[in-house]
Design an enzyme around this catalytic site. Structure first.
Site, PDB file in Angstrom:
ATOM      1  N   LYS A   1      40.459  31.624  26.957  1.00  0.00           N
ATOM      2  CA  LYS A   1      39.067  32.061  27.153  1.00  0.00           C
ATOM      3  C   LYS A   1      38.963  32.835  28.448  1.00  0.00           C
ATOM      4  O   LYS A   1      39.473  32.384  29.471  1.00  0.00           O
ATOM      5  CB  LYS A   1      38.184  30.803  27.228  1.00  0.00           C
ATOM      6  CG  LYS A   1      36.717  31.083  27.391  1.00  0.00           C
ATOM      7  CD  LYS A   1      36.023  31.116  26.056  1.00  0.00           C
ATOM      8  CE  LYS A   1      34.637  31.681  26.117  1.00  0.00           C
ATOM      9  NZ  LYS A   1      34.563  33.154  26.214  1.00  0.00           N
TER      10      LYS A   1
ATOM     11  N   LYS B   1      40.053  26.997  35.783  1.00  0.00           N
ATOM     12  CA  LYS B   1      38.597  26.825  35.727  1.00  0.00           C
ATOM     13  C   LYS B   1      38.190  26.039  34.484  1.00  0.00           C
ATOM     14  O   LYS B   1      37.360  25.126  34.554  1.00  0.00           O
ATOM     15  CB  LYS B   1      37.921  28.206  35.721  1.00  0.00           C
ATOM     16  CG  LYS B   1      36.450  28.136  36.027  1.00  0.00           C
ATOM     17  CD  LYS B   1      35.794  29.490  35.902  1.00  0.00           C
ATOM     18  CE  LYS B   1      36.411  30.483  36.867  1.00  0.00           C
ATOM     19  NZ  LYS B   1      35.776  31.811  36.774  1.00  0.00           N
TER      20      LYS B   1
ATOM     21  N   LYS C   1      42.257  36.597  30.010  1.00  0.00           N
ATOM     22  CA  LYS C   1      41.442  37.625  30.655  1.00  0.00           C
ATOM     23  C   LYS C   1      41.832  38.991  30.106  1.00  0.00           C
ATOM     24  O   LYS C   1      42.951  39.181  29.625  1.00  0.00           O
ATOM     25  CB  LYS C   1      41.665  37.617  32.172  1.00  0.00           C
ATOM     26  CG  LYS C   1      40.511  38.202  32.958  1.00  0.00           C
ATOM     27  CD  LYS C   1      39.380  37.201  33.110  1.00  0.00           C
ATOM     28  CE  LYS C   1      38.208  37.782  33.862  1.00  0.00           C
ATOM     29  NZ  LYS C   1      37.220  36.745  34.203  1.00  0.00           N
TER      30      LYS C   1
ATOM     31  N   THR D   1      26.170  31.424  35.337  1.00  0.00           N
ATOM     32  CA  THR D   1      27.123  31.421  36.462  1.00  0.00           C
ATOM     33  C   THR D   1      26.391  31.095  37.764  1.00  0.00           C
ATOM     34  O   THR D   1      26.816  30.226  38.530  1.00  0.00           O
ATOM     35  CB  THR D   1      27.849  32.782  36.543  1.00  0.00           C
ATOM     36  OG1 THR D   1      28.495  32.988  35.285  1.00  0.00           O
ATOM     37  CG2 THR D   1      28.866  32.808  37.656  1.00  0.00           C
TER      38      THR D   1
ATOM     39  N   ASN E   1      24.958  40.015  38.204  1.00  0.00           N
ATOM     40  CA  ASN E   1      24.537  38.859  37.421  1.00  0.00           C
ATOM     41  C   ASN E   1      24.647  37.558  38.226  1.00  0.00           C
ATOM     42  O   ASN E   1      23.664  36.833  38.400  1.00  0.00           O
ATOM     43  CB  ASN E   1      25.381  38.799  36.134  1.00  0.00           C
ATOM     44  CG  ASN E   1      25.099  37.567  35.314  1.00  0.00           C
ATOM     45  OD1 ASN E   1      25.449  36.459  35.710  1.00  0.00           O
ATOM     46  ND2 ASN E   1      24.428  37.725  34.192  1.00  0.00           N
TER      47      ASN E   1
ATOM     48  N   SER F   1      29.383  29.716  27.993  1.00  0.00           N
ATOM     49  CA  SER F   1      30.129  30.466  26.966  1.00  0.00           C
ATOM     50  C   SER F   1      30.716  29.490  25.944  1.00  0.00           C
ATOM     51  O   SER F   1      30.710  29.759  24.737  1.00  0.00           O
ATOM     52  CB  SER F   1      31.263  31.270  27.605  1.00  0.00           C
ATOM     53  OG  SER F   1      30.824  32.553  27.962  1.00  0.00           O
TER      54      SER F   1
HETATM   55  P1  NAD Z   1      28.165  42.429  38.062  1.00  0.00           P
HETATM   56  O1  NAD Z   1      28.871  43.629  37.571  1.00  0.00           O
HETATM   57  O2  NAD Z   1      26.912  41.992  37.412  1.00  0.00           O
HETATM   58  O3  NAD Z   1      27.885  42.577  39.621  1.00  0.00           O
HETATM   59  C1  NAD Z   1      28.840  42.943  40.555  1.00  0.00           C
HETATM   60  C2  NAD Z   1      28.122  43.119  41.883  1.00  0.00           C
HETATM   61  O4  NAD Z   1      29.086  43.377  42.903  1.00  0.00           O
HETATM   62  C3  NAD Z   1      27.151  44.291  41.905  1.00  0.00           C
HETATM   63  O5  NAD Z   1      25.992  43.912  42.609  1.00  0.00           O
HETATM   64  C4  NAD Z   1      27.910  45.359  42.695  1.00  0.00           C
HETATM   65  O6  NAD Z   1      27.027  46.235  43.347  1.00  0.00           O
HETATM   66  C5  NAD Z   1      28.674  44.503  43.669  1.00  0.00           C
HETATM   67  N1  NAD Z   1      29.878  45.151  44.185  1.00  0.00           N
HETATM   68  C6  NAD Z   1      30.796  45.869  43.505  1.00  0.00           C
HETATM   69  N2  NAD Z   1      31.735  46.322  44.333  1.00  0.00           N
HETATM   70  C7  NAD Z   1      31.422  45.854  45.560  1.00  0.00           C
HETATM   71  C8  NAD Z   1      32.002  45.988  46.844  1.00  0.00           C
HETATM   72  N3  NAD Z   1      33.111  46.700  47.033  1.00  0.00           N
HETATM   73  N4  NAD Z   1      31.404  45.366  47.881  1.00  0.00           N
HETATM   74  C9  NAD Z   1      30.273  44.661  47.707  1.00  0.00           C
HETATM   75  N5  NAD Z   1      29.658  44.524  46.522  1.00  0.00           N
HETATM   76  C10 NAD Z   1      30.235  45.108  45.474  1.00  0.00           C
HETATM   77  O7  NAD Z   1      29.267  41.286  38.053  1.00  0.00           O
HETATM   78  P2  NAD Z   1      29.064  39.718  37.946  1.00  0.00           P
HETATM   79  O8  NAD Z   1      29.180  39.349  36.523  1.00  0.00           O
HETATM   80  O9  NAD Z   1      27.900  39.273  38.751  1.00  0.00           O
HETATM   81  O10 NAD Z   1      30.413  39.251  38.645  1.00  0.00           O
HETATM   82  C11 NAD Z   1      30.524  39.144  40.057  1.00  0.00           C
HETATM   83  C12 NAD Z   1      31.688  38.229  40.379  1.00  0.00           C
HETATM   84  O11 NAD Z   1      31.454  36.968  39.756  1.00  0.00           O
HETATM   85  C13 NAD Z   1      33.046  38.709  39.845  1.00  0.00           C
HETATM   86  O12 NAD Z   1      34.049  38.304  40.733  1.00  0.00           O
HETATM   87  C14 NAD Z   1      33.168  37.959  38.533  1.00  0.00           C
HETATM   88  O13 NAD Z   1      34.523  37.816  38.155  1.00  0.00           O
HETATM   89  C15 NAD Z   1      32.550  36.642  38.940  1.00  0.00           C
HETATM   90  N6  NAD Z   1      32.092  35.850  37.786  1.00  0.00           N
HETATM   91  C16 NAD Z   1      31.099  36.297  36.962  1.00  0.00           C
HETATM   92  C17 NAD Z   1      30.722  35.515  35.886  1.00  0.00           C
HETATM   93  C18 NAD Z   1      29.601  35.922  34.963  1.00  0.00           C
HETATM   94  O14 NAD Z   1      29.278  35.142  34.063  1.00  0.00           O
HETATM   95  N7  NAD Z   1      28.981  37.063  35.158  1.00  0.00           N
HETATM   96  C19 NAD Z   1      31.362  34.289  35.636  1.00  0.00           C
HETATM   97  C20 NAD Z   1      32.338  33.860  36.505  1.00  0.00           C
HETATM   98  C21 NAD Z   1      32.710  34.659  37.589  1.00  0.00           C
END
Ligand code: NAD
Length: 420
Positions: free
Chosen positions: A67, A91, A103, A187, A218, A349
């Site tokens: 997953k 995780k 992934k 998350t 997000n 999920s």
């Molecule tokens: P997203 O695409 O919704 O948001 C990413 C954010 O990071 C945006 O606000 C963007 O502007 C910012 N960003 C991108 N590059 C950057 C940089 N160089 N410096 C500072 N900010 C930057 O992504 P998300 O889903 O919120 O995921 C964010 C993190 O959380 C990732 O590491 C992802 O793997 C992790 N994550 C997300 C989920 C989920 O369900 N969405 C679950 C587990 C982990």
């Protein structure tokens, strides 16, 4: 030094030191079970054919189907995909979900594609990986720069190939297409539940603790919204371009509205005197809790010594490198690790997959209550392990997960069993 993947391996070794596990188990977990690389040709709107590099990794499936999300980012590579799949393995074990870790990724700047190009790329990804994934084999989900509609196209493409609707092949779908209510903020909510549950242990409280959040996607926007609603003061927020800081605080919903209108957080309204600062300034700003929620390798050897927050809630995957981790530990900073802090996403999920398979859908309070019933006891177990063994919380989370994975691997028999 070393690749992201070799760095991730160090965490496995550190956890293994605290457990009596068989060397065969560690050998099995040292490399991914399988990784597929593909090149995906996509017809662009101007008639040209562009080819994108793409990957999917199934790291370990001892505890169940693999997953993990699919990431669209220009810098994605196989090493990163394998590392993220490794993290997913741990995780899923932290949350005790019946899954292994996987992934996927595509090296693409999704912001440069038209909506139609994005749809063609997403469908092409599934055409390339259709035999590799599956509802009982490997179940993708959204990650950076992929979202509900991308999942909808992907699930639709998989259904076309398999000849019937197959919503359980992918999670993070729109609710109208079999997505779960409560997945959108899961998350952020998971991280919020962990923090609130450990407040007394960590010595933080809404009335006295100031929070800086890196990112405003997000994960970041929902954790900021939930913590702000409970009375925490949000003093910093950022996106990929810049960051804003105000010691008098800000309302994340107002910042969200500003970002929706202007496409950036810079210039958003705050409670007092806003300063537009750099992302690095945000990470090293004066605050009580720092929440990196953007991307990996943000707190590194060079800036770790300047981090002032005594507590870090890792909502992004891998935002702290091992070298930075050592510095933070030495400085007495408590890190609530990613594999616990952001496990709420994969947990809901999992709920979505269960609902798809059952064809029976839950209401929001049920989803949120079930999420809480997983996040709080796992956070408590990891905190107790940390206290009992005198180790940092990340090592404790890996020990907690590894003991579950090891028990599953060793349930097939060990050398001692076969020689007895
Ligand atoms: P997203 O695409 O919704 O948001 C990413 C954010 O990071 C945006 O606000 C963007 O502007 C910012 N960003 C991108 N590059 C950057 C940089 N160089 N410096 C500072 N900010 C930057 O992504 P998300 O889903 O919120 O995921 C964010 C993190 O959380 C990732 O590491 C992802 O793997 C992790 N994550 C997300 C989920 C989920 O369900 N969405 C679950 C587990 C982990």
């Amino acid at each position: 030094m070393g690749t992201l993947f070799t760095k991730a391996g160090k965490r496995l070794k550190a956890a293994a030191k605290h457990l009596d596990i068989h060397p065969d188990t560690l050998a099995k977990l040292k490399y991914p079970k399988e990784t597929l690389a593909a090149s995906i040709p996509v017809r662009m709107d101007d008639g040209s054919l562009k080819t994108f590099k793409a990957w999917r990794c199934r790291y370990d499936d001892t505890r169940g189907p693999t997953k993990g999300g699919i990431r669209y980012h220009p810098a994605v590579n196989m090493d990163e995909v394998m590392t993220l799949a490794f993290w997913m393995t741990f995780k899923c074990a932290v949350a005790n979900l019946p899954y292994g870790g996987g992934k996927g990724g595509v090296a693409v700047d999704a912001s440069k594609l038209s909506k139609a190009e994005l749809e063609r790329l997403s469908r092409a990804y599934i055409q390339a990986f259709a035999f590799f994934i599956g509802p009982d084999r490997d179940i993708p989900a959204p990650d950076m720069y992929t979202n509900g509609i991308v999942m909808a196209w992907m699930a639709d493409e998989y259904s076309r190939i398999s000849g019937h609707p197959n919503p359980a092949v992918i999670t993070g779908k729109p609710v109208e297409l079999g997505g779960s209510v409560g997945r959108d903020d899961a998350t952020g909510r998971g991280g919020y539940l962990v923090l609130r549950h450990l407040e007394k242990d960590l010595g933080v409280a809404p009335s006295k603790s100031r929070i800086a959040v890196q990112g405003f996607g997000n994960a970041a926007s929902h954790v900021a919204r939930l913590l702000h609603a409970d009375g925490y003061k949000i003093i910093g927020l950022s996106d990929s371009r810049s960051a804003i800081y105000d010691p008098d605080g800000m309302d994340p919903i107002a910042v969200m509205e500003h970002k929706r209108r202007t496409g950036k957080v810079a210039g958003a309204p705050t409670n007092g005197k806003r300063r537009d600062i750099s992302n690095n300034d945000l990470l090293t700003s004066e605050c009580d809790i720092l929440i990196p929620a953007a991307m990996e390798s943000q707190i590194v050897e060079e800036n770790a010594g300047q981090v002032k927050a005594p507590i870090i809630l890792e909502l992004a995957n891998g935002p702290i490198t091992p070298a930075a981790d050592a510095i933070l530990n030495k400085n007495g900073i408590t890190v609530i690790p990613d594999i616990l802090a952001n496990a709420g996403g994969v947990t809901v999920s999992y709920f979505e997959w269960v609902q798809n398979k059952a064809g029976y859908y839950w209401h929001l309070p049920e989803v949120q209550q079930k999420l809480r019933a997983i996040m709080e006891p796992e956070a408590r177990a990891i905190w107790d392990l940390k206290m009992k063994k005198g180790i940092d919380m990340r090592t404790a989370a890996y020990v907690h997960a590894l003991s579950r994975i090891a028990r599953a691997i060793e349930a097939h028999g060990t050398k001692a069993y076969f020689n007895s």
